[in-house]
Design a protein around this motif. Structure first.
Motif, short mmCIF file in Angstrom:
data_model
loop_
_atom_site.label_atom_id
_atom_site.label_comp_id
_atom_site.label_asym_id
_atom_site.label_seq_id
_atom_site.Cartn_x
_atom_site.Cartn_y
_atom_site.Cartn_z
N PHE A 423 4.73 10.91 96.07
CA PHE A 423 3.90 9.74 96.33
C PHE A 423 2.46 9.98 95.89
O PHE A 423 1.81 9.09 95.33
N ALA A 424 1.97 11.19 96.10
CA ALA A 424 0.60 11.51 95.69
C ALA A 424 0.44 11.41 94.17
O ALA A 424 -0.57 10.91 93.67
N VAL A 425 1.44 11.88 93.43
CA VAL A 425 1.37 11.81 91.95
C VAL A 425 1.38 10.36 91.48
O VAL A 425 0.62 9.97 90.59
N ILE A 426 2.25 9.54 92.08
CA ILE A 426 2.30 8.12 91.70
C ILE A 426 0.97 7.43 91.99
O ILE A 426 0.46 6.64 91.17
N ALA A 427 0.41 7.72 93.15
CA ALA A 427 -0.87 7.11 93.51
C ALA A 427 -1.95 7.50 92.50
O ALA A 427 -2.77 6.65 92.08
N TYR A 428 -1.94 8.75 92.07
CA TYR A 428 -2.92 9.20 91.08
C TYR A 428 -2.70 8.54 89.72
O TYR A 428 -3.65 8.12 89.05
N ALA A 429 -1.43 8.42 89.31
CA ALA A 429 -1.11 7.80 88.02
C ALA A 429 -1.56 6.34 87.98
O ALA A 429 -2.14 5.88 86.98
N VAL A 430 -1.33 5.61 89.06
CA VAL A 430 -1.74 4.20 89.12
C VAL A 430 -3.26 4.09 89.15
O VAL A 430 -3.86 3.22 88.50
N TYR A 431 -3.91 4.98 89.88
CA TYR A 431 -5.37 4.99 89.95
C TYR A 431 -5.99 5.22 88.57
O TYR A 431 -6.92 4.52 88.16
N ARG A 432 -5.44 6.18 87.83
CA ARG A 432 -5.97 6.46 86.49
C ARG A 432 -5.77 5.28 85.56
O ARG A 432 -6.63 4.96 84.74
N LEU A 433 -4.61 4.64 85.66
CA LEU A 433 -4.34 3.49 84.80
C LEU A 433 -5.29 2.34 85.13
O LEU A 433 -5.85 1.70 84.22
N ASP A 434 -5.53 2.09 86.41
CA ASP A 434 -6.46 1.04 86.80
C ASP A 434 -7.87 1.34 86.32
O ASP A 434 -8.59 0.44 85.84
N ARG A 435 -8.27 2.59 86.44
CA ARG A 435 -9.62 2.97 86.01
C ARG A 435 -9.78 2.81 84.51
O ARG A 435 -10.82 2.34 84.02
N TYR A 436 -8.73 3.16 83.76
CA TYR A 436 -8.77 3.01 82.30
C TYR A 436 -8.90 1.54 81.91
O TYR A 436 -9.67 1.18 81.02
N GLN A 437 -8.13 0.68 82.60
CA GLN A 437 -8.18 -0.73 82.28
C GLN A 437 -9.55 -1.33 82.62
O GLN A 437 -10.07 -2.18 81.87
N ARG A 438 -10.15 -0.90 83.73
CA ARG A 438 -11.49 -1.38 84.08
C ARG A 438 -12.51 -0.95 83.05
O ARG A 438 -13.38 -1.73 82.64
N THR A 439 -12.43 0.32 82.62
CA THR A 439 -13.37 0.82 81.60
C THR A 439 -13.21 0.07 80.29
O THR A 439 -14.20 -0.30 79.65
N LYS A 440 -11.97 -0.19 79.90
CA LYS A 440 -11.71 -0.91 78.67
C LYS A 440 -12.26 -2.35 78.73
O LYS A 440 -12.83 -2.86 77.78
N SER A 441 -12.10 -2.98 79.90
CA SER A 441 -12.61 -4.34 80.07
C SER A 441 -14.14 -4.38 79.98
O SER A 441 -14.71 -5.30 79.38
#
Length: 444
Positions: A423-441
């Motif tokens: 669960f911790a790995v999944i939470a980190y993976a989703v967090y990184r993806l969200d952060r990448y999308q925010r930076t790209k936007s």
């Protein structure tokens, strides 16, 4: 030539569930057959063969099927996967033979292990074709293979045991059945998928451009290109080690039980624990059907769709686990008496706790598929090393003093550790993806 269209997620799940239902029932039928025709010792001998071969095969398989199925960008072609799988399978057989000789098992037990290793070799080659088919979201063809393979395995194992009066004959029958499915069904479907896919046509164009020998232009022909195989091994090696650790986590209690309590207690434990397969069947069918879609969501940066689908899967796992525990509490003893013999029903308490293990495992399994779909391969090795280490230490501490009950507690320890860290790995993976999308936007 018209391409085979992918099936919908609903249809893929329906086919996969049906195929796994038939196959799982047949596998469970093998244990029932051995328990009814023979003794717990025979069941223990057969499951020891599975326990010895499984970690090696899982390691050398390198989880290529999941890498194929989630290869949304087409980094490798089927010939690369097949070439690596053939080399790895031959290596696995040699390793298993060496382990068996080194361990000093009885001659009959060694023959059982070697026959099961041969069956597993056929299964490994079939598995790389299933990865190709799964990538094209045609789970119906895999399901049909399983519906042929399961009953045929049960039939030939039963014939082998009846003719020889030993597990050796049954294991040889199992190997024959899996070989027949590989050469009679899986190869044909692999050829059909490749001929109807862009990958098959691109592979033929590539071979023509490289001026390779004419016989190598068959899309089913394995390719052993050193640099490509080295890259694929480096990519897949962590997953191979992870799968070996997962298998060891399941089988370490069996090694300790056989060593400290003998094949009889191992047989009783294995027969009861195999009832977890009912839920695993649903989990595997749903997760395999959803994996390509999870991978596409993550590759496209759609974290909302990825998270929503994954947590729906986790919810299914929780419901399955709760249902299994309820059934074991209410009707555990009569179920074990009906399915096996009264001597198995005497350990109905184990049934309840094994269902607890299963429920936690269902959740962890779905999370693991999510981790793979997100292409987080490297982190899985330390994660499962921790899980296996915790389970192994618990076995070493508990089984010599508590016996079979200690094995169950060790499995619970490993399952909890796996669920929490997955669960911790999944939470980190989703967090990184969200952060990448925010930076790209923000950049756009």
């Amino acid at each position: 030539m018209q391409q085979l269209k992918p099936l919908t997620l609903r249809r893929n799940f329906s086919w996969t569930f049906t195929g796994h239902l038939v196959y799982a029932a047949s596998q469970w039928g093998m244990l029932v057959l051995l328990a009814k025709l023979g003794s717990p010792e025979m069941v223990g001998q057969f499951t020891l063969g599975l326990a010895v071969t499984a970690p090696v095969i899982m390691f050398t398989n390198l989880q290529l099927r999941q890498i194929q199925a989630t290869d949304a960008k087409g980094e490798y072609v089927f010939s690369d996967y097949l070439g690596l799988r053939l080399i790895a399978t031959a290596l696995a057989f040699l390793i298993i033979a060496g382990i068996t000789l080194k361990a000093g098992y009885r001659w009959e037990t060694s023959l059982v292990i070697w026959a099961i290793a041969l069956a597993k070799a056929f299964e490994s080659i079939s598995d790389v074709f299933y990865g190709l088919i799964q990538q094209h979201e045609r789970m119906d063809r895999i399901a049909i293979a399983l519906m042929i393979k399961g009953p045929l395995s049960l039939l030939l194992l039963g014939i082998g045991v009846s003719l020889t009066g030993s597990v050796v004959g049954g294991a040889i029958g199992l190997a024959v059945a899996w070989g027949l499915v590989l050469f009679g069904w899986d190869l044909r479907n692999g050829r059909l998928i490749l001929k109807n896919s862009s990958q098959g046509r691109e592979r033929e164009d590539l071979l023509v451009a490289d001026a390779e020998p004419p016989n190598s232009q068959n899309p089913l022909y394995p390719r052993w290109e050193g640099k490509t195989l080295a890259k694929l091994v480096l990519l897949a090696l962590p997953l191979g080690l992870v799968m070996m650790l997962i298998s060891l986590n399941t089988n370490i209690p069996r090694y300790f039980l056989e060593r400290y309590l003998g094949e009889r207690e191992l047989g009783i434990f294995s027969a009861i624990s195999y009832l977890m397969v009912a839920g695993n069947m649903v989990v595997s069918a749903l997760a395999q059907s959803a994996s390509p879609r999870l991978a596409k969501y993550y590759a496209a940066g759609n974290s909302t769709a990825f998270r929503t689908l994954l947590f729906k899967l986790v919810g299914v796992g929780l419901m399955l686990g709760a249902g299994g525990v309820f059934i074991a509490v209410v009707a555990g003893k009569p179920i074990l008496t009906l399915l096996y013999k009264p001597e198995y029903a005497e350990r109905s308490d184990l049934f309840v706790w094994l269902m607890v293990v299963a429920g936690i495992g269902y959740v962890s399994s779905f999370l693991g598929y999510g981790i793979t779909a997100a292409r987080y391969f490297q982190v899985q090795m330390p994660l499962f090393a921790l899980v296996t280490g915790a389970s192994g230490l618990a076995c070493l501490w508990l089984i010599p003093t508590m016996g079979v009950q200690g094995a169950v507690i060790a499995l619970i320890v490993g399952a909890i550790v796996q669920a929490v860290f997955s669960f911790a790995v999944i939470a980190y993976a989703v967090y990184r993806l969200d952060r990448y999308q925010r930076t790209k936007s923000n950049i756009d």
